[in-house]
Design an enzyme around this catalytic site. Structure first.
Site, PDB file in Angstrom:
ATOM      1  N   ASN A  23      -5.931  -2.852   1.759  1.00 56.72           N
ATOM      2  CA  ASN A  23      -5.949  -4.313   1.756  1.00 56.72           C
ATOM      3  C   ASN A  23      -7.397  -4.777   1.775  1.00 56.72           C
ATOM      4  OD1 ASN A  23      -3.153  -4.545   1.885  1.00 56.72           O
ATOM      5  ND2 ASN A  23      -3.121  -4.736   4.107  1.00 56.72           N
ATOM      6  N   ARG A  72       0.833  -1.214   0.000  1.00 52.15           N
ATOM      7  CA  ARG A  72       0.000   0.000   0.000  1.00 52.15           C
ATOM      8  C   ARG A  72       0.859   1.253   0.000  1.00 52.15           C
ATOM      9  NH1 ARG A  72      -3.343  -0.753   5.149  1.00 52.15           N
ATOM     10  NH2 ARG A  72      -1.338  -1.598   5.722  1.00 52.15           N
TER      11      ARG A  72
END
Length: 96
Positions: free
Chosen positions: A39, A21
């Protein structure tokens, strides 16, 4: 300048727990894109990115490769409607 927005979903043997990320956020900032990444509950990484078409194209190439230690098996992409006035690229926590 053509502005585009795309949804992406990274499937893989290893896309969580490897800084994916934050890698995605860093690349988005480099390409001057806005959007978000998070996620999913089923061990994937999803997000939306918006910006100039060339930046989106280069960004998606980077996301398809992922950070060191990641293994992206497949990257799904889908065009979305542009969001007016969106600022920054954010890492979100958890699923929807």
């Amino acid at each position: 300048m053509v502005v585009k927005r795309v949804y992406f979903l990274a499937h893989g043997g290893m896309v969580q727990g490897v800084g994916f990320r934050y890698f995605t956020q860093k690349r988005a900032v480099e390409y001057k894109l806005s959007g978000w990444v998070r996620n999913t509950d089923d061990n994937k990484v999803e997000g939306e990115a918006q910006g100039e078409e060339t930046g989106i194209k280069d960004f998606l190439k980077d996301v398809d490769k992922g950070p060191r230690g990641a293994h992206v098996v497949r990257l799904d992409k889908e065009d979305r409607d542009v969001v007016e006035g969106e600022n920054g690229f954010h890492v979100r926590r958890g699923g929807p």
